[in-house]
Design a protein around this motif. Structure first.
Motif, mmCIF file in Angstrom:
data_model
loop_
_atom_site.group_PDB
_atom_site.id
_atom_site.type_symbol
_atom_site.label_atom_id
_atom_site.label_comp_id
_atom_site.label_asym_id
_atom_site.label_seq_id
_atom_site.Cartn_x
_atom_site.Cartn_y
_atom_site.Cartn_z
ATOM 1 N N LEU A 77 17.283 -9.418 5.304
ATOM 2 C CA LEU A 77 16.544 -8.133 5.256
ATOM 3 C C LEU A 77 15.457 -7.017 5.030
ATOM 4 N N SER A 78 14.954 -6.676 4.724
ATOM 5 C CA SER A 78 14.470 -5.060 4.012
ATOM 6 C C SER A 78 14.560 -4.047 5.442
ATOM 7 N N TYR A 79 15.971 -3.110 4.426
ATOM 8 C CA TYR A 79 15.799 -2.080 5.233
ATOM 9 C C TYR A 79 15.113 -0.713 4.201
ATOM 10 N N GLN A 80 14.410 -0.499 5.363
ATOM 11 C CA GLN A 80 13.239 0.586 4.868
ATOM 12 C C GLN A 80 13.606 1.835 5.827
ATOM 13 N N ALA A 81 14.915 1.954 7.227
ATOM 14 C CA ALA A 81 14.628 2.412 7.954
ATOM 15 C C ALA A 81 15.767 4.108 7.195
ATOM 16 N N CYS A 82 15.436 5.027 7.788
ATOM 17 C CA CYS A 82 15.968 6.428 6.643
ATOM 18 C C CYS A 82 16.484 7.589 7.671
ATOM 19 N N SER A 83 17.423 7.620 7.946
ATOM 20 C CA SER A 83 17.890 8.634 8.251
ATOM 21 C C SER A 83 17.270 10.323 8.714
ATOM 22 N N GLY A 84 16.034 10.526 9.776
ATOM 23 C CA GLY A 84 15.501 12.143 9.074
ATOM 24 C C GLY A 84 14.152 11.857 9.690
ATOM 25 N N ALA A 85 13.903 10.570 9.774
ATOM 26 C CA ALA A 85 12.392 10.519 9.474
ATOM 27 C C ALA A 85 11.602 10.134 10.416
ATOM 28 N N VAL A 86 10.588 10.859 10.921
ATOM 29 C CA VAL A 86 9.150 11.022 11.712
ATOM 30 C C VAL A 86 8.776 9.672 11.455
ATOM 31 N N THR A 87 7.440 9.939 12.276
ATOM 32 C CA THR A 87 6.498 8.730 12.793
ATOM 33 C C THR A 87 5.827 8.891 11.011
ATOM 34 N N ALA A 88 5.480 9.733 10.587
ATOM 35 C CA ALA A 88 4.536 9.875 9.538
ATOM 36 C C ALA A 88 5.375 9.422 8.005
ATOM 37 N N ASP A 89 6.586 9.824 7.818
ATOM 38 C CA ASP A 89 7.642 9.387 7.098
ATOM 39 C C ASP A 89 7.478 7.955 7.475
ATOM 40 N N VAL A 90 7.282 6.229 8.196
ATOM 41 C CA VAL A 90 7.634 5.115 7.908
ATOM 42 C C VAL A 90 6.065 4.934 8.087
ATOM 43 N N ALA A 91 5.154 5.919 8.060
ATOM 44 C CA ALA A 91 3.506 5.371 7.884
ATOM 45 C C ALA A 91 3.236 5.777 6.423
ATOM 46 N N ALA A 92 4.142 6.754 6.130
ATOM 47 C CA ALA A 92 3.539 6.971 4.030
ATOM 48 C C ALA A 92 4.497 6.244 3.220
ATOM 49 N N ASN A 93 5.993 5.455 3.792
ATOM 50 C CA ASN A 93 6.976 5.325 3.158
ATOM 51 C C ASN A 93 7.451 4.211 3.796
ATOM 52 N N GLN A 94 7.452 3.891 4.463
ATOM 53 C CA GLN A 94 8.243 2.289 4.668
ATOM 54 C C GLN A 94 7.000 1.033 5.173
ATOM 55 N N LEU A 95 5.914 1.814 5.780
ATOM 56 C CA LEU A 95 5.358 0.162 5.850
ATOM 57 C C LEU A 95 4.748 -0.596 4.266
ATOM 58 N N GLN A 96 4.824 -0.304 3.766
ATOM 59 C CA GLN A 96 5.272 -1.328 2.024
ATOM 60 C C GLN A 96 5.002 -2.182 1.886
ATOM 61 N N ALA A 97 6.239 -2.289 3.066
ATOM 62 C CA ALA A 97 7.221 -3.778 3.111
ATOM 63 C C ALA A 97 7.269 -4.375 4.168
ATOM 64 N N LEU A 98 5.864 -4.791 4.372
ATOM 65 C CA LEU A 98 5.423 -5.115 5.570
ATOM 66 C C LEU A 98 4.277 -5.971 4.933
ATOM 67 N N SER A 99 3.943 -7.125 5.961
ATOM 68 C CA SER A 99 3.218 -8.248 4.540
ATOM 69 C C SER A 99 2.607 -9.354 6.043
ATOM 70 N N SER A 100 1.536 -10.118 5.851
ATOM 71 C CA SER A 100 1.444 -11.219 6.413
ATOM 72 C C SER A 100 2.369 -12.111 6.433
#
Length: 352
Positions: A77-100
């Motif tokens: 598990l790479s736990y990126q979810a964050c209380s209070g997040a909006v769609t822009a926060d996911v794009a800016a702060n969480q997607l770096q955990a994704l890869s091929s």
């Protein structure tokens, strides 16, 4: 000359030995070393808010559904979810955990874009003070006019960053069952129905956008039916102490989410009996302490300010009556406090 087949075999054997030594030095098993990567994106519903086990500023509870899924299916598990997040926060702060190499992605998002917390706060106040209908309308306007484009942009970014992943996007359950069993809140049945209808609007949009991007949609509404606030058993907290825990899935609710997300992500059934974690009991407090806490919440509405007294008068409520009830809420007599809370509830129903 060493035969090429033998040479390759020697190289493989040596590499295996080195890998085994490395794994041993790190203190993990080979199965853990190659566990499929699971990235949990999203907001407070994915961070496990409501489970009463906050771990950091984002919450990220070990009782949140992503942690339950990772444990059950043996995922990394790479736990990126964050209380209070909006769609822009996911794009800016969480997607770096994704890869091929990412195998599984889950997410709930959009409730904060639609100002979920603000709408709930507005509707929780007495009817003569709040504009619940207007707050719900504003949230629905965001859902209709702004979130479609935000979802398209975010879902495209997820698919690009994790092209080999199975992606499941979750909706939101109905929170209310038509009853308000908390003396400190003033949700009328019609307001509860309108709030649930707002969840329907958001879920229908999420389902359509998920399908359009080839993602699975996880719909919690049927599973949570009968487990709303004031149901028995509740899977969603009502007004809670601390306030942060309010109107979010509790530990049982996160098991319910895991039972939906797990199969959507892996294709295999989720077995809750494999979990060693148990539901958290509500904090123990005496009846008097609960009444005091509820009275303090209602006092925070500042019912007796000049502006709020004028609002009461416009709805046919005598300002002197509000002042009397506010004084009673400050009383050291629990019976007087309870009577005041009950009377305020009656006045709210009268003006709804």
């Amino acid at each position: 000359m060493i035969p090429s087949k033998l040479l390759r075999g020697s190289i493989v054997a040596a590499a295996t030995t080195v890998l085994a030594a490395l794994v041993s030095s790190l203190g993990v098993t080979p199965a853990q070393a190659v566990a499929p990567q699971y990235v949990a994106l999203g907001d407070s519903y994915s961070a496990g808010v409501g489970t009463r086990d906050k771990q950091d500023d984002c919450y990220r509870s070990p009782y949140g559904y992503p942690a339950l899924i990772a444990d059950t299916y043996g995922l990394a598990l790479s736990y990126q979810a964050c209380s209070g997040a909006v769609t822009a926060d996911v794009a800016a702060n969480q997607l770096q955990a994704l890869s091929s190499g990412t195998a599984h992605v889950s997410m709930t998002i959009g409730g904060n874009d639609a100002h979920f917390a603000d709408v709930i706060t507005e509707c929780a106040q007495p009817g003569w003070l709040s504009d619940c209908e207007g707050a719900i309308a504003d949230g629905n306007a965001v859902i209709a006019n702004q979130l479609p484009g935000r979802y398209d942009s975010l879902f495209t970014a997820i698919a690009t960053a994790a092209p080999n992943a199975t992606v499941a996007i979750g909706g939101y359950p109905w929170i209310f069952n038509g009853e308000d069993c908390n003396l400190a809140t003033f949700f009328s049945p019609s307001e509860q129905s309108a709030l649930n209808a707002g969840s329907d609007n958001l879920d229908e949009l999420i389902a359509a956008k998920a399908a359009g991007h080839g993602f699975a949609f996880v719909d919690p509404r049927s599973s949570f039916d009968g487990h709303a606030v004031c149901d028995d058993p509740e899977w969603i907290n009502g007004l809670s102490n601390p306030i942060e825990e309010s109107y979010h899935p509790n530990r049982d609710g996160n098991v319910g989410y895991a039972a939906l997300f797990g199969p959507a992500l892996t294709g295999s059934p989720f077995d809750p009996t494999s979990l060693s974690r148990t539901a958290a009991a509500k904090p123990r407090e005496t009846r008097d302490a609960k009444l005091r806490r509820e009275a303090d919440v209602v006092l925070s509405f500042d019912l007796d300010t000049p502006a709020n007294l004028r609002a009461a008068r416009r709805h046919g409520i005598a300002p002197a009556e509000i002042k009397r009830l506010v004084r009673a809420l400050d009383s050291d007599d629990p019976a007087a406090v309870e009577r005041a809370l009950t009377e305020l509830r009656r006045l709210d129903r009268q003006t709804s």
